[in-house]
Design an enzyme around this catalytic site. Structure first.
Site, PDB file in Angstrom:
ATOM      1  N   CYS A 191     -38.207   0.589 -45.629  1.00 16.53           N
ATOM      2  CA  CYS A 191     -38.628   1.859 -45.025  1.00 16.53           C
ATOM      3  C   CYS A 191     -37.821   3.060 -45.503  1.00 16.53           C
ATOM      4  CB  CYS A 191     -38.551   1.749 -43.511  1.00 16.53           C
ATOM      5  SG  CYS A 191     -39.392   0.287 -42.903  1.00 16.53           S
ATOM      6  N   HIS A 245     -36.032   9.283 -38.270  1.00 22.23           N
ATOM      7  CA  HIS A 245     -36.757   8.104 -38.759  1.00 22.23           C
ATOM      8  C   HIS A 245     -37.793   7.705 -37.697  1.00 22.23           C
ATOM      9  CE1 HIS A 245     -37.658   4.569 -41.028  1.00 22.23           C
ATOM     10  NE2 HIS A 245     -37.311   3.755 -40.035  1.00 22.23           N
ATOM     11  N   GLU A 270     -31.191   5.436 -32.980  1.00 18.12           N
ATOM     12  CA  GLU A 270     -31.102   6.680 -33.747  1.00 18.12           C
ATOM     13  C   GLU A 270     -30.599   7.820 -32.854  1.00 18.12           C
ATOM     14  OE1 GLU A 270     -34.659   7.890 -35.841  1.00 18.12           O
ATOM     15  OE2 GLU A 270     -33.525   9.311 -37.087  1.00 18.12           O
ATOM     16  N   LYS A 317     -43.770  10.619 -37.730  1.00 19.34           N
ATOM     17  CA  LYS A 317     -44.533   9.380 -37.527  1.00 19.34           C
ATOM     18  C   LYS A 317     -45.382   9.404 -36.251  1.00 19.34           C
ATOM     19  CE  LYS A 317     -41.238   6.514 -40.122  1.00 19.34           C
ATOM     20  NZ  LYS A 317     -40.162   7.508 -40.353  1.00 19.34           N
ATOM     21  N   HIS A 370     -46.248   4.895 -39.595  1.00 17.62           N
ATOM     22  CA  HIS A 370     -45.095   4.586 -40.452  1.00 17.62           C
ATOM     23  C   HIS A 370     -45.584   4.120 -41.824  1.00 17.62           C
ATOM     24  CE1 HIS A 370     -41.355   3.444 -41.941  1.00 17.62           C
ATOM     25  NE2 HIS A 370     -41.002   2.476 -41.129  1.00 17.62           N
ATOM     26  N   PHE A 424     -35.379  -1.998 -43.224  1.00 17.28           N
ATOM     27  CA  PHE A 424     -34.967  -3.404 -43.150  1.00 17.28           C
ATOM     28  C   PHE A 424     -33.933  -3.640 -44.255  1.00 17.28           C
ATOM     29  CE2 PHE A 424     -39.017  -5.519 -41.155  1.00 17.28           C
ATOM     30  CZ  PHE A 424     -38.761  -4.858 -39.970  1.00 17.28           C
TER      31      PHE A 424
END
Lengths: 84, 410
Positions: B158, B297, B308, B329, B334, B393
């Site tokens: 990502c 994010h 976050e 997003k 995403h 990830f």
């Protein structure tokens, strides 16, 4: 599928592989090299034809193909075999 | 030496081209709908941010279409738009123009369809490998525009798009290139890929009947992310050369931070996120008090948005509550490796226009998410600096810092 239909289909497949190709100039004697088809394009062309005509090209025999006619003749022969 | 943004191209579920995208984003339009590209009835998450308007035949020849995966096609359109926006890069030798693209999954549409054929004992399409490989988007941008410089692909899930832009900054600073086409592309609204994320409980499953409200970063009751697709591309140059060729300037790319959690393969870690944001600030020679805006994010997963939020509070202290945070997003889902490239464009547009786009679907915030997330309505904040976060990830954390031209060191 008759010969004219096979020719039309094969020419359609060739047209998707070469930019700005005048398809009216393509006939059975057209060589892949003259049309601007590289080796990857030819492999993709055989794949397209296998899917469309329900046949399998013998890979050794297909390596010897150099012209549009070679492919069309193979399809004609193997369609005939399949239906006989 | 400063690196600046001179062109942008975006292909997203809420618009193709920066104007359309930005207008929709500022107005809080959701691009999340029922999946149309395949029958998703077997999935628990049946919605996505697809780019329904995208038609490759509108700008690519049959040869390009046959030889490219959808993620490459999205990248090619975003690159065309960015180059057009920048007025072209003909001022540079082709050997001096680099390409740096991020993608998490690469050509997975091709992979999934070819795998299906293989398992059905059907012939495998000859372009399976060249369409699937992650570097095919960067390669085709080079082929289409005859650009012969450094050609790199970054695949860090990502955060791929953010790292690709960070790598571009390094290329310009080191002198390996005079201009870089940088960004990310992803097209993984696909049955196997979505099933894979679903098994990890990463996708939302509660809102199939109300797609527009499914992606709700920081909101109470959120239950996962919505899969998206798209591409975002920036044109980056050194200020002196760009000015000499008369380029328009959107913003400065001032810093890039990168850090690995080195703990869990998929669970986020606050320390790594703090390290990435701090790294971007240090790289730009700026302190936390100078940050006005964070494009988070914020994927809308229960854990990710809390971590976050904690990371922002940890690094920025009291300043955190004065930073305008938002989540792109919430509107587009995403788009994995494209997400931070599109988020960067949203960040740059915030600096360029003065407007922070909203985080939609934020009627009631999670009590553990207690910052100013620009809930539901755009705000005029005239930010001078903005971070774009991307956490992937692999514990892969990246943060990139954009500023107006009046901010940051030379």
């Amino acid at each position: 599928m008759d010969t004219a239909e096979i020719e039309t289909k094969v020419i359609q497949f060739i047209a998707t592989k070469v930019e700005n190709l005048d398809t009216s100039t393509i006939n059975r004697s057209s060589k892949f090299e003259e049309l601007g088809l590289d080796s990857m394009d030819t492999i993709q062309l055989l794949f397209d034809a296998e899917d469309a005509f329900g046949i399998n090209f013998d890979s050794e025999e297909a390596k010897g193909f150099t012209s549009v006619g070679d492919i069309i003749s193979y399809i004609e022969n193997h369609q005939a075999q399949a239906s006989s | 030496m400063r690196v600046i943004v001179t062109g942008m191209g975006v292909v997203s579920p809420i618009g193709i081209g920066t104007d359309q995208f930005w207008s929709a984003a500022v107005n809080g339009i959701s691009g999340i709908k029922k999946i149309t590209s395949f029958d998703a009835s077997h999935l628990r998450s049946q919605i996505a941010g697809e780019v329904n308007e995208f038609n490759p035949a509108s700008f690519l020849s049959p040869k390009y279409i046959e030889q490219t995966d959808r993620f490459t096609q999205l990248a090619l359109l975003a690159a065309d738009l960015a180059l057009e926006d920048a007025g072209g890069l003909g001022a540079y030798a082709p050997q001096r123009v680099a390409i740096s693209i991020g993608s998490g999954m690469g050509g997975f549409a091709t992979f999934e369809s070819s795998a299906l054929r293989k398992f059905r004992n059907q012939p495998v399409p000859p372009f399976t490998v060249p369409r699937t490989m992650a570097n095919s988007a960067a390669a085709w941008i080079a082929i289409k525009h005859r650009l012969k410089g450094v050609n790199l692909t970054c695949s860090t899930a990502c955060s791929s798009g953010a790292n690709a832009i960070g790598m571009a900054l390094d290329l310009l600073r080191s002198g390996r290139a005079d201009a870089v086409i940088a960004g990310g592309a992803e097209a993984c609204v696909l049955p196997l890929t979505m099933n894979g994320f679903e098994i990890l409980h990463a996708l939302t499953t509660s809102s199939n009947g109300d797609p527009a409200r499914a992606s709700r970063p920081f909101a109470k009751g959120r239950d996962g992310f919505v899969m998206g697709e798209g591409a975002g591309i920036l044109i980056l140059e050194r200020e002196e050369q760009a000015t000499r060729r008369g380029a328009k300037i959107y913003a400065q790319l001032a810093g890039y931070g990168q850090a690995c959690d080195a703990s869990h393969i998929v669970m986020p870690d606050m320390e790594g996120q703090v390290a990435a944001m701090r790294g971007a600030l240090d790289d730009a020679g700026m302190d936390p008090d100078s940050i006005d805006h964070i494009n988070a994010h914020a994927t809308s997963t229960p854990l990710g948005d809390i971590v976050e939020t904690r990371a922002i509070k940890n690094l920025f202290g009291d300043r955190a509550r004065h930073i305008a945070v938002n989540a792109t997003k919430s509107m587009i889902g995403h788009s994995v490796g494209a997400s931070a490239a599109i988020g960067s464009i949203a960040t740059i547009m915030a600096l360029h226009t003065g407007t922070i786009h909203p985080t939609i679907n934020l009627e009631e915030a999670d009590p553990e998410c207690d910052l100013d997330y620009t809930a539901n309505h755009a705000q005029q904040k005239h930010p001078r600096t903005g971070l774009c976060n991307a956490f992937g990830f692999g514990g892969n954390n990246a943060s990139i810092l954009f500023t107006t031209l009046n901010e940051g060191r030379d």
